[in-house]
Design an enzyme around this catalytic site. Structure first.
Site, PDB file in Angstrom:
ATOM      1  N   ASP A  51       0.835  -1.201   0.000  1.00 27.08           N
ATOM      2  CA  ASP A  51       0.000   0.000   0.000  1.00 27.08           C
ATOM      3  C   ASP A  51       0.877   1.260   0.000  1.00 27.08           C
ATOM      4  O   ASP A  51       0.368   2.379  -0.029  1.00 27.08           O
ATOM      5  CB  ASP A  51      -1.034  -0.013   1.134  1.00 27.08           C
ATOM      6  CG  ASP A  51      -0.409  -0.044   2.508  1.00 27.08           C
ATOM      7  OD1 ASP A  51       0.825  -0.136   2.610  1.00 27.08           O
ATOM      8  OD2 ASP A  51      -1.169   0.030   3.508  1.00 27.08           O
ATOM      9  N   SER A  52       2.210   1.058  -0.033  1.00 28.01           N
ATOM     10  CA  SER A  52       3.120   2.166  -0.340  1.00 28.01           C
ATOM     11  C   SER A  52       2.755   2.739  -1.712  1.00 28.01           C
ATOM     12  O   SER A  52       3.158   3.847  -2.072  1.00 28.01           O
ATOM     13  CB  SER A  52       4.578   1.691  -0.343  1.00 28.01           C
ATOM     14  OG  SER A  52       4.719   0.496  -1.088  1.00 28.01           O
ATOM     15  N   GLU A 188       9.258  -4.231  10.079  1.00 31.73           N
ATOM     16  CA  GLU A 188       9.712  -2.961   9.481  1.00 31.73           C
ATOM     17  C   GLU A 188      10.277  -2.056  10.574  1.00 31.73           C
ATOM     18  O   GLU A 188       9.620  -1.812  11.602  1.00 31.73           O
ATOM     19  CB  GLU A 188       8.531  -2.259   8.778  1.00 31.73           C
ATOM     20  CG  GLU A 188       8.940  -0.916   8.177  1.00 31.73           C
ATOM     21  CD  GLU A 188       7.921  -0.301   7.230  1.00 31.73           C
ATOM     22  OE1 GLU A 188       6.873  -0.928   6.968  1.00 31.73           O
ATOM     23  OE2 GLU A 188       8.198   0.822   6.764  1.00 31.73           O
TER      24      GLU A 188
HETATM   25  O1  KIV Z   1       3.577  -1.144   1.480  1.00 35.58           O
HETATM   26  C1  KIV Z   1       4.756  -1.508   1.446  1.00 35.58           C
HETATM   27  O2  KIV Z   1       5.501  -1.243   0.504  1.00 35.58           O
HETATM   28  C2  KIV Z   1       5.258  -2.257   2.571  1.00 35.58           C
HETATM   29  C3  KIV Z   1       6.745  -2.329   2.814  1.00 35.58           C
HETATM   30  C4  KIV Z   1       7.042  -2.803   4.152  1.00 35.58           C
HETATM   31  C5  KIV Z   1       7.481  -3.153   1.869  1.00 35.58           C
HETATM   32  O3  KIV Z   1       4.492  -2.796   3.310  1.00 35.58           O
END
Ligand code: KIV
Length: 271
Positions: A51-52, A188
């Site tokens: 969701d990034s 993370e």
């Molecule tokens: O949304 C994202 O990109 C993630 C990262 C931890 C890879 O959850």
């Protein structure tokens, strides 16, 4: 005439066996079919439609505005580009507030998006949800540590699990989520020694992002490793610098993870 056998998609079981063999697992995010194809061709073991998406593609400040429709749309695009890598998709903010909603969200990501595993951000509060998903045969990755969907509650993007009490809490959350049926743990921005403790006490693959080298695998954001985000996080590295092409940069990342050259000490956080 030679007939080419299509490459088999990796499964959860393959990732578990990699952990068993102590073979590092390399993952990357992707948000469209071309990125997915390039990531797949680089030899990455899994592709995450994170969701990034909200921040690196849609231009939001946080991941909070990302909707389930956004995630399905981009997961479907990624599924068209991916071949060998396992496809994982994020459950977006407020799409798993209870068991029924979570099952419905995961079903849509799998049936409409083509995901083979879903990821949710959580602590021990998500045990019921993880149990229900696992009970429906849905592979789940539990994301602990810095949970960007909780950024306003956490007071910013900061390292989590510092200090003994916080470390103990995260360790016990990780084991509770594993006990509920989580198949992967993603940590993370967690101090490296804590990530190592979680890995030592769990039986499922532990994937790190800003969690040091003592994990079973690593994942990074596509745009970060190409150095095209305005502020690249300290735990990432620009693999495009000097590589000459996007393809070479992606391959260099995978080779660095597999060769245990990445992450280095400078990408990790202390306790
Ligand atoms: O949304 C994202 O990109 C993630 C990262 C931890 C890879 O959850």
């Amino acid at each position: 005439m030679s007939v080419q056998t299509p490459k088999r998609s990796l499964t959860l079981r393959d990732l578990q066996e990699m952990r068993g063999r102590d073979e590092p697992i390399a993952g990357l995010t992707a948000y469209d079919a071309t990125q997915a194809r390039l990531v797949d061709e680089s030899g990455a073991d899994f592709v995450l439609v994170g969701d990034s998406l909200g921040m690196v593609v849609l231009g939001h400040d946080t991941t909070i505005p990302v909707t389930l429709e956004d995630m399905i749309h981009h997961t479907r695009a990624v599924s068209r580009g991916v071949g060998r890598a396992l496809l994982m998709a994020d459950m977006p903010f407020m799409s798993y507030t209870g068991v029924d909603q979570a099952v419905h969200t995961a079903a849509r990501l799998m049936q409409e998006g083509g995901a083979r595993m879903v990821k949710l951000e959580g602590d021990a509060q998500q045990v019921d949800v993880v149990q229900a998903l696992a009970g429906h045969g849905i592979p789940v990755c539990a994301h602990l540590g810095l949970r960007p969907q909780s950024v306003h509650k956490l007071g910013g993007y900061r390292v989590q699990g510092r200090g003994e009490a916080a470390a103990e809490r995260m360790l016990s959350d990780a084991l509770a989520l594993q006990g509920a049926g989580a198949d992967l743990l993603l940590l993370e921005c967690v101090p490296a020694p804590l990530a190592g403790r979680i890995r030592a006490q769990s039986d499922i693959p532990v994937i790190g992002i800003g969690a040091g080298s003592d994990c079973d695998g690593q994942v990074l954001v596509y745009h970060d490793i190409l150095g095209i985000t305005p502020h690249s996080p300290r735990f990432s590295r620009n693999f495009l610098a000097g590589a000459g092409s996007i393809q070479a940069a992606l391959a260099a990342y995978v080779a660095a993870v597999k060769g245990r050259e990445f992450p280095a000490a400078e990408h990790a956080f202390s306790a």
